[in-house]
Write a protein that holds these residues in place. Structure first.
Motif, PDB file in Angstrom:
ATOM      1  N   PHE A  73      36.276  27.805  45.692  1.00 31.74           N
ATOM      2  CA  PHE A  73      36.568  29.117  45.091  1.00 31.74           C
ATOM      3  C   PHE A  73      35.319  29.592  44.364  1.00 31.74           C
ATOM      4  CE2 PHE A  73      38.182  32.309  42.290  1.00 31.74           C
ATOM      5  CZ  PHE A  73      39.199  32.902  43.018  1.00 31.74           C
ATOM      6  N   THR A  74      34.697  30.650  44.885  1.00 30.68           N
ATOM      7  CA  THR A  74      33.425  31.107  44.325  1.00 30.68           C
ATOM      8  C   THR A  74      33.461  32.548  43.838  1.00 30.68           C
ATOM      9  OG1 THR A  74      32.670  31.760  46.527  1.00 30.68           O
ATOM     10  CG2 THR A  74      32.081  29.531  45.794  1.00 30.68           C
ATOM     11  N   ALA A  75      34.602  33.222  43.979  1.00 29.54           N
ATOM     12  CA  ALA A  75      34.694  34.631  43.551  1.00 29.54           C
ATOM     13  C   ALA A  75      34.481  34.729  42.038  1.00 29.54           C
ATOM     14  CB  ALA A  75      36.056  35.206  43.925  1.00 29.54           C
ATOM     15  N   PRO A  76      33.770  35.772  41.587  1.00 25.96           N
ATOM     16  CA  PRO A  76      33.618  35.967  40.140  1.00 25.96           C
ATOM     17  C   PRO A  76      34.992  36.194  39.505  1.00 25.96           C
ATOM     18  CG  PRO A  76      32.264  37.530  41.399  1.00 25.96           C
ATOM     19  CD  PRO A  76      33.116  36.792  42.372  1.00 25.96           C
ATOM     20  N   ILE A  77      35.195  35.630  38.339  1.00 27.85           N
ATOM     21  CA  ILE A  77      36.484  35.722  37.653  1.00 27.85           C
ATOM     22  C   ILE A  77      36.348  36.621  36.423  1.00 27.85           C
ATOM     23  CG2 ILE A  77      38.244  34.391  36.391  1.00 27.85           C
ATOM     24  CD1 ILE A  77      38.228  33.783  39.350  1.00 27.85           C
ATOM     25  N   LEU A  78      37.262  37.565  36.293  1.00 30.00           N
ATOM     26  CA  LEU A  78      37.312  38.408  35.095  1.00 30.00           C
ATOM     27  C   LEU A  78      37.933  37.591  33.959  1.00 30.00           C
ATOM     28  CD1 LEU A  78      38.759  41.743  36.595  1.00 30.00           C
ATOM     29  CD2 LEU A  78      36.362  41.135  36.257  1.00 30.00           C
ATOM     30  N   ASN A  79      37.443  37.805  32.744  1.00 29.82           N
ATOM     31  CA  ASN A  79      37.986  37.099  31.581  1.00 29.82           C
ATOM     32  C   ASN A  79      39.167  37.843  30.970  1.00 29.82           C
ATOM     33  OD1 ASN A  79      36.138  34.918  31.610  1.00 29.82           O
ATOM     34  ND2 ASN A  79      34.584  36.288  30.776  1.00 29.82           N
ATOM     35  N   GLN A  80      39.215  39.157  31.208  1.00 30.21           N
ATOM     36  CA  GLN A  80      40.316  39.961  30.690  1.00 30.21           C
ATOM     37  C   GLN A  80      40.600  41.080  31.690  1.00 30.21           C
ATOM     38  OE1 GLN A  80      38.880  41.104  26.870  1.00 30.21           O
ATOM     39  NE2 GLN A  80      37.332  42.489  27.658  1.00 30.21           N
ATOM     40  N   PRO A  81      41.786  41.698  31.600  1.00 22.40           N
ATOM     41  CA  PRO A  81      42.148  42.732  32.581  1.00 22.40           C
ATOM     42  C   PRO A  81      41.124  43.871  32.657  1.00 22.40           C
ATOM     43  CG  PRO A  81      44.053  42.129  31.256  1.00 22.40           C
ATOM     44  CD  PRO A  81      42.864  41.435  30.648  1.00 22.40           C
ATOM     45  N   PHE A  82      40.790  44.242  33.876  1.00 25.43           N
ATOM     46  CA  PHE A  82      39.925  45.388  34.159  1.00 25.43           C
ATOM     47  C   PHE A  82      38.573  45.310  33.459  1.00 25.43           C
ATOM     48  CE2 PHE A  82      44.406  46.633  34.305  1.00 25.43           C
ATOM     49  CZ  PHE A  82      44.514  46.874  35.659  1.00 25.43           C
ATOM     50  N   ASP A  83      38.033  44.121  33.376  1.00 27.33           N
ATOM     51  CA  ASP A  83      36.750  43.888  32.723  1.00 27.33           C
ATOM     52  C   ASP A  83      35.617  44.167  33.706  1.00 27.33           C
ATOM     53  OD1 ASP A  83      34.883  43.162  30.837  1.00 27.33           O
ATOM     54  OD2 ASP A  83      35.140  40.995  31.132  1.00 27.33           O
ATOM     55  N   PHE A  84      35.549  45.448  34.149  1.00 29.07           N
ATOM     56  CA  PHE A  84      34.488  45.845  35.070  1.00 29.07           C
ATOM     57  C   PHE A  84      34.077  47.285  34.817  1.00 29.07           C
ATOM     58  CE2 PHE A  84      38.506  45.814  37.718  1.00 29.07           C
ATOM     59  CZ  PHE A  84      38.774  47.169  37.656  1.00 29.07           C
ATOM     60  N   GLU A  85      32.875  47.593  35.264  1.00 28.18           N
ATOM     61  CA  GLU A  85      32.344  48.956  35.150  1.00 28.18           C
ATOM     62  C   GLU A  85      32.826  49.776  36.339  1.00 28.18           C
ATOM     63  OE1 GLU A  85      29.893  50.127  32.808  1.00 28.18           O
ATOM     64  OE2 GLU A  85      30.259  48.275  31.686  1.00 28.18           O
ATOM     65  N   ILE A  86      33.054  51.070  36.118  1.00 21.69           N
ATOM     66  CA  ILE A  86      33.409  51.965  37.215  1.00 21.69           C
ATOM     67  C   ILE A  86      32.274  52.977  37.351  1.00 21.69           C
ATOM     68  CG2 ILE A  86      35.076  53.623  38.106  1.00 21.69           C
ATOM     69  CD1 ILE A  86      37.121  52.156  36.191  1.00 21.69           C
ATOM     70  N   PRO A  87      31.394  52.766  38.334  1.00 21.38           N
ATOM     71  CA  PRO A  87      30.264  53.682  38.523  1.00 21.38           C
ATOM     72  C   PRO A  87      30.736  55.102  38.855  1.00 21.38           C
ATOM     73  CG  PRO A  87      29.967  51.660  39.788  1.00 21.38           C
ATOM     74  CD  PRO A  87      31.380  51.666  39.288  1.00 21.38           C
ATOM     75  N   GLU A  88      29.974  56.074  38.424  1.00 22.97           N
ATOM     76  CA  GLU A  88      30.295  57.475  38.690  1.00 22.97           C
ATOM     77  C   GLU A  88      30.460  57.703  40.191  1.00 22.97           C
ATOM     78  OE1 GLU A  88      29.745  61.794  37.174  1.00 22.97           O
ATOM     79  OE2 GLU A  88      29.066  60.076  36.046  1.00 22.97           O
ATOM     80  N   GLY A  89      31.535  58.396  40.548  1.00 25.09           N
ATOM     81  CA  GLY A  89      31.781  58.733  41.950  1.00 25.09           C
ATOM     82  C   GLY A  89      32.473  57.648  42.751  1.00 25.09           C
ATOM     83  N   VAL A  90      32.668  56.474  42.170  1.00 27.03           N
ATOM     84  CA  VAL A  90      33.324  55.375  42.874  1.00 27.03           C
ATOM     85  C   VAL A  90      34.831  55.503  42.673  1.00 27.03           C
ATOM     86  CG1 VAL A  90      33.615  52.868  42.939  1.00 27.03           C
ATOM     87  CG2 VAL A  90      31.339  53.845  42.716  1.00 27.03           C
ATOM     88  N   THR A  91      35.595  55.367  43.782  1.00 25.20           N
ATOM     89  CA  THR A  91      37.049  55.533  43.688  1.00 25.20           C
ATOM     90  C   THR A  91      37.806  54.211  43.671  1.00 25.20           C
ATOM     91  OG1 THR A  91      37.242  55.755  46.092  1.00 25.20           O
ATOM     92  CG2 THR A  91      36.997  57.795  44.812  1.00 25.20           C
ATOM     93  N   GLU A  92      37.142  53.099  44.024  1.00 31.08           N
ATOM     94  CA  GLU A  92      37.822  51.805  44.022  1.00 31.08           C
ATOM     95  C   GLU A  92      36.896  50.700  43.527  1.00 31.08           C
ATOM     96  OE1 GLU A  92      39.996  50.777  47.553  1.00 31.08           O
ATOM     97  OE2 GLU A  92      40.750  52.811  47.821  1.00 31.08           O
ATOM     98  N   VAL A  93      37.408  49.933  42.544  1.00 34.66           N
ATOM     99  CA  VAL A  93      36.695  48.767  42.019  1.00 34.66           C
ATOM    100  C   VAL A  93      37.748  47.680  41.839  1.00 34.66           C
ATOM    101  CG1 VAL A  93      35.317  47.840  40.108  1.00 34.66           C
ATOM    102  CG2 VAL A  93      35.050  50.229  40.769  1.00 34.66           C
ATOM    103  N   GLU A  94      37.376  46.431  42.125  1.00 36.97           N
ATOM    104  CA  GLU A  94      38.352  45.357  41.939  1.00 36.97           C
ATOM    105  C   GLU A  94      37.691  44.087  41.436  1.00 36.97           C
ATOM    106  OE1 GLU A  94      39.324  43.339  46.079  1.00 36.97           O
ATOM    107  OE2 GLU A  94      39.447  45.514  46.244  1.00 36.97           O
ATOM    108  N   GLY A  95      38.501  43.277  40.775  1.00 34.39           N
ATOM    109  CA  GLY A  95      38.069  41.968  40.297  1.00 34.39           C
ATOM    110  C   GLY A  95      39.298  41.091  40.168  1.00 34.39           C
ATOM    111  N   VAL A  96      39.094  39.786  40.201  1.00 35.20           N
ATOM    112  CA  VAL A  96      40.243  38.872  40.124  1.00 35.20           C
ATOM    113  C   VAL A  96      40.194  38.057  38.845  1.00 35.20           C
ATOM    114  CG1 VAL A  96      40.616  38.729  42.615  1.00 35.20           C
ATOM    115  CG2 VAL A  96      39.078  37.087  41.507  1.00 35.20           C
TER     116      VAL A  96
END
Length: 149
Positions: A97-120
């Motif tokens: 298992f090598t996927a990056p893991i989020l430490n808390q819900p939705f702990d990611f940046e949403i770049p301008e103009g991007v409609t979908e971002v995901e993390g586990v």
């Protein structure tokens, strides 16, 4: 004309009895769901879950067992016109298992103009329940998983 959208999801429970969920920003909304996605024409459901986990998580999985298939009418939360049929499988990793893991819900940046971002992220068993996922069918499955495993 009726239109169906078949979705296939994997439930993974690790050795620490944690459940993997995907936090996703989709078209302006925030959703916590199980990893997986849409069945492509010409593809079986088992092929779909293996492909989706490879695409989204660079993770090779083996399907252990079928958990649930939607048995009630559910309109799509995203288009309001298609009927959703979701199929859930218990999966186990067959590659590290090598996927990056989020430490808390939705702990990611949403770049301008991007409609979908995901993390586990992993949710501890004691904290995992229907309230930890967003979509109606996922809530049914979360309750089933808590009873069955």
């Amino acid at each position: 004309m009726s239109c169906f959208n078949v979705r296939v999801y994997g439930i993974m429970i690790n050795e620490q009895k944690q459940v993997l969920v995907s936090d996703e920003y989709i078209r302006g909304g925030y959703y916590t769901k199980f990893p997986g996605g849409g069945l492509e024409f010409g593809e079986g459901t088992l092929e779909c879950i293996i492909r989706e986990w490879q695409e989204e998580l660079s993770q090779q999985v083996e399907v252990v067992e079928h958990i649930y298939t939607t048995d009630f009418f559910q309109i799509s939360a995203f288009d309001g016109t298609t009927q959703i049929i979701s199929i859930y499988y218990l999966v186990k990793p067959i590659s590290p298992f090598t996927a990056p893991i989020l430490n808390q819900p939705f702990d990611f940046e949403i770049p301008e103009g991007v409609t979908e971002v995901e993390g586990v992220r992993w949710i501890n068993w004691d904290e995992f329940n229907a309230a930890t996922v967003t979509l109606p069918i996922d809530k049914v499955v979360a309750d089933l998983v808590k009873v069955k495993y």
